[in-house]
Design an enzyme around this catalytic site. Structure first.
Site, mmCIF file in Angstrom:
data_model
loop_
_atom_site.group_PDB
_atom_site.id
_atom_site.type_symbol
_atom_site.label_atom_id
_atom_site.label_comp_id
_atom_site.label_asym_id
_atom_site.label_seq_id
_atom_site.Cartn_x
_atom_site.Cartn_y
_atom_site.Cartn_z
ATOM 1 N N ASP A 166 0.807 -1.213 0.000
ATOM 2 C CA ASP A 166 0.000 0.000 0.000
ATOM 3 C C ASP A 166 0.846 1.273 0.000
ATOM 4 O OD1 ASP A 166 -2.358 1.549 0.269
ATOM 5 O OD2 ASP A 166 -2.171 1.554 2.445
ATOM 6 N N GLU A 391 3.240 -7.895 7.457
ATOM 7 C CA GLU A 391 2.022 -8.573 7.018
ATOM 8 C C GLU A 391 2.258 -9.684 6.004
ATOM 9 O OE1 GLU A 391 -1.024 -5.737 6.051
ATOM 10 O OE2 GLU A 391 -1.011 -4.908 8.067
ATOM 11 N N TYR A 442 -6.715 -3.143 12.618
ATOM 12 C CA TYR A 442 -7.544 -2.064 12.066
ATOM 13 C C TYR A 442 -8.987 -2.115 12.550
ATOM 14 C CZ TYR A 442 -3.646 -0.107 9.729
ATOM 15 O OH TYR A 442 -2.450 0.524 9.517
ATOM 16 N N GLU A 478 0.673 -1.223 14.156
ATOM 17 C CA GLU A 478 -0.190 -0.347 13.350
ATOM 18 C C GLU A 478 -1.599 -0.331 13.901
ATOM 19 O OE1 GLU A 478 -0.360 -0.887 9.070
ATOM 20 O OE2 GLU A 478 1.785 -1.353 8.992
HETATM 21 C C1 BDP Z 1 -1.654 -2.202 6.784
HETATM 22 C C2 BDP Z 1 -0.339 -2.142 6.016
HETATM 23 C C3 BDP Z 1 0.038 -0.720 5.620
HETATM 24 C C4 BDP Z 1 -1.181 -0.025 5.036
HETATM 25 C C5 BDP Z 1 -2.283 0.004 6.075
HETATM 26 C C6 BDP Z 1 -3.545 0.695 5.553
HETATM 27 O O1 BDP Z 1 0.723 -2.690 6.783
HETATM 28 O O2 BDP Z 1 1.090 -0.762 4.687
HETATM 29 O O3 BDP Z 1 -0.886 1.260 4.575
HETATM 30 O O4 BDP Z 1 -2.629 -1.324 6.351
HETATM 31 O O5 BDP Z 1 -4.361 0.011 4.933
HETATM 32 O O6 BDP Z 1 -2.310 -3.400 6.615
HETATM 33 O O7 BDP Z 1 -3.681 1.886 5.740
#
Ligand code: BDP
Length: 565
Positions: A166, A391, A442, A478
């Site tokens: 991404d 990931e 997330y 993250e």
């Molecule tokens: C995570 C990835 C990262 C993405 C982020 C996203 O590690 O590179 O930019 O998601 O979706 O899964 O913002």
């Protein structure tokens, strides 16, 4: 090709000539340059800045991934050391290098330095350096790309260009290119290990060289050989990032023939039970995953941007960052060493999947890039852990073995730091092989969109379950939400600055309440460019708490409030 020779520096014995500036450049979309003899010089070139990505410098070249050719020339001054090398800080992705028409070799993988010995091909007067750079996306490269989205390939979103990661696949000579001279039989490689001993410390330097005696100096303390003992040690830490100027001197026939200055920090990193310790004290990391990305210069961020990024990071009260998703510029690590920022150093292995095509080759390259990263950054006090991948598709058959091999390789090459990877896989079977569990989560965005409270409870339950199972320190590598700058909503709503700020507040609270969570990194410091996709408005990922031009969003103020007070 040489990996692991020392980063160039200028002193009485060594000289660096920086080739940054305007080079000749030409895209070669038909891949005809080699057959047409461009290795001897590029016909009808145009000018381009090095360092810098080519995609936004050259009109219309945004999606051009090469090949492309670069050319410059240089002349050495009369007073110059005996041996001459060229060093590329980063050529993304595959570079083939020619000096005066002779092929010196190639290097695969962006964001890591490599060098060639110019010796036999150097001429008096002008020398012509030509580089072919190929950044096309193929499944057998690291990171992989060029595949349609599919769960097998570990990526289910369609991007154009077809990245399986991404961020935008910026291309070119993205860091400095340097010619440097060193003495014959000089210092070749220095790997420093430090051990704390009571109130003091032992510094051991494993050095490859062609001399007959070695001397180490640290201030007034001088030692012949590879070990130096300090009776009193002032430790390096975020609170007191004290660097010691280690000087390594090489003697031959009773005369000093080479010298290298290496700032080091005395500190220890250990995992004990479910705690991550720095100098014996539990760590709580607060910070960001950071990208190297800026308009026009692309992934070749100028030093001014690196400085400003780390200033912003410190402005929020953060104490750490992860070099997502590739090794960052050496200047970023210079700043981290100096300011006491703690760094999770990541290899370029993002988006690994464990099916054909390209399976074996990807693993080979991932291992090789890991080795190059450790070689480059091992002497840095700021680096407290290696991340061998981001990931990976770790639930696939074969993933366990491949990831274990990467983790074990990191520990063999450097037993002094924990090894991990950033995991997104639920019930990830490979976490048991990591020293620290690193999780990308997330909740509140891709999962439970718009539901902040449920996201917080889900994170809490997830962290507790993983802790229960593994009893290791957990780092949230993250978490986050996109916020389009200037978008507001009350009540908070996805894509608004309020939603991003509120979600981060809640998730960070959950992390902080758990002593086994050794830290939390927000995704991400600044908005950054991606390939085109339906979930990336304006070709940007808006999860930055600063805009792409480095202005704070609401979340940045919230973080500052939380972390500074
Ligand atoms: C995570 C990835 C990262 C993405 C982020 C996203 O590690 O590179 O930019 O998601 O979706 O899964 O913002």
């Amino acid at each position: 090709m040489h990996v692991g020779v020392l980063r160039p520096q200028t002193n009485t014995f060594r000289t660096v000539l920086d080739l940054s500036g305007l080079w000749e450049f030409r895209l070669d979309p038909d891949d005809a340059g080699a057959a047409e003899g461009w290795a001897d010089g590029i016909p009808d070139g145009r000018l381009i800045a090095v360092p810098g990505s080519w995609n936004e410098q050259i009109a219309g070249a945004r999606d051009a991934l090469g090949p492309a050719w670069y050319e410059t020339s240089f002349e050495l001054p009369r007073a110059w050391p005996a041996r001459t090398f060229v060093r590329f800080g980063s050529a993304d992705y595959l570079a083939e290098v020619f000096l005066n028409g002779e092929r010196l070799g190639e290097h695969e993988g962006g964001q890591l330095p490599f060098t060639f010995d110019l010796g036999p091909n150097l001429r008096p007067g002008l020398n012509r350096l030509v580089v072919r750079v190929d950044r096309r996306l193929f499944p057998d490269r690291v990171p992989p790309g060029g595949l349609p989205p599919s769960p097998e390939y570990g990526y289910e979103r369609e991007f154009n260009p077809r990245t399986s990661f991404d961020f935008f696949p910026y291309a070119g000579l993205q860091r400095a290119v340097q010619i440097y001279g060193v003495p014959e039989g000089g210092l070749d490689r220095i790997a420093v290990a430090t051990a704390l001993a009571g109130r003091g410390a032992v510094v051991s330097a494993s050095v490859e060289h062609g001399g007959d005696a070695l001397r180490l100096r640290l201030g007034d303390v001088v030692s012949d050989g590879e070990e130096l003992r300090l009776a009193e040690a002032r430790l390096w830490s975020p609170a007191d990032p004290h660097l010691e100027p280690l000087v390594v001197e090489l003697e031959r026939g009773g005369e000093i023939v080479d010298r290298y200055l290496l700032p080091i920090g005395l500190r220890s990193v250990e995992v004990e039970g479910d705690r991550l310790l720095l100098n014996g004290q539990p760590l709580r990391l607060r910070g960001f995953g950071r990208h190297e990305d800026f308009p026009v210069s692309g992934r070749g961020v100028p030093n001014a941007v690196t400085v400003s990024d780390l200033e912003l990071l410190r402005w929020t009260g953060a104490n750490s960052f992860r070099t997502a998703h590739y090794p960052h510029a050496e200047e970023a690590l210079d700043l981290a060493d100096r300011y006491g920022l703690l760094v999770i150093a990541e290899t370029p292995a993002v988006g690994l999947f464990f099916y054909e095509p390209g399976l074996e080759r990807r693993q080979e390259i991932a291992l090789c890039l890991l080795e190059e990263l450790i070689e480059r950054d091992r002497n840095r006090p700021s680096v407290i852990a290696w991340s061998v991948a981001n990931e990976p598709a770790s639930a696939q058959p074969g993933a366990g073995q491949a990831l274990r091999e990467l983790l074990e390789r990191a520990r063999t090459l450097d037993p002094s730091r924990p090894a991990t990877f950033a995991s997104i896989t639920p019930d990830d079977p490979v976490l048991e092989h990591c020293d620290v569990v690193a999780l990308n989560r997330y909740f509140g965005w891709y999962e439970l969109p718009g539901r902040i409270e449920e996201a917080a409870s889900r994170l809490a339950a997830d962290l507790d379950a993983i802790h229960e199972r593994h009893h290791k320190p957990i780092l949230l590598t993250e978490m986050g939400a996109d916020a389009i700058p200037g978008t507001h909503a009350d009540p908070a709503e996805m894509w608004s600055e309020e939603y991003q700020a509120a979600l981060l507040d809640e998730l960070l609270r959950v992390a902080e309440e758990r002593p086994f969570v050794c830290g939390a990194h927000v995704w991400t410091l600044c908005d950054f460019k991606t390939a085109q996709a339906e979930h990336r408005p304006a070709g940007l990922n808006f999860k930055g708490v600063f805009t792409r031009d480095r202005h704070p969003k609401l979340a940045a103020w919230h973080l500052r409030e939380r972390w500074k007070s």
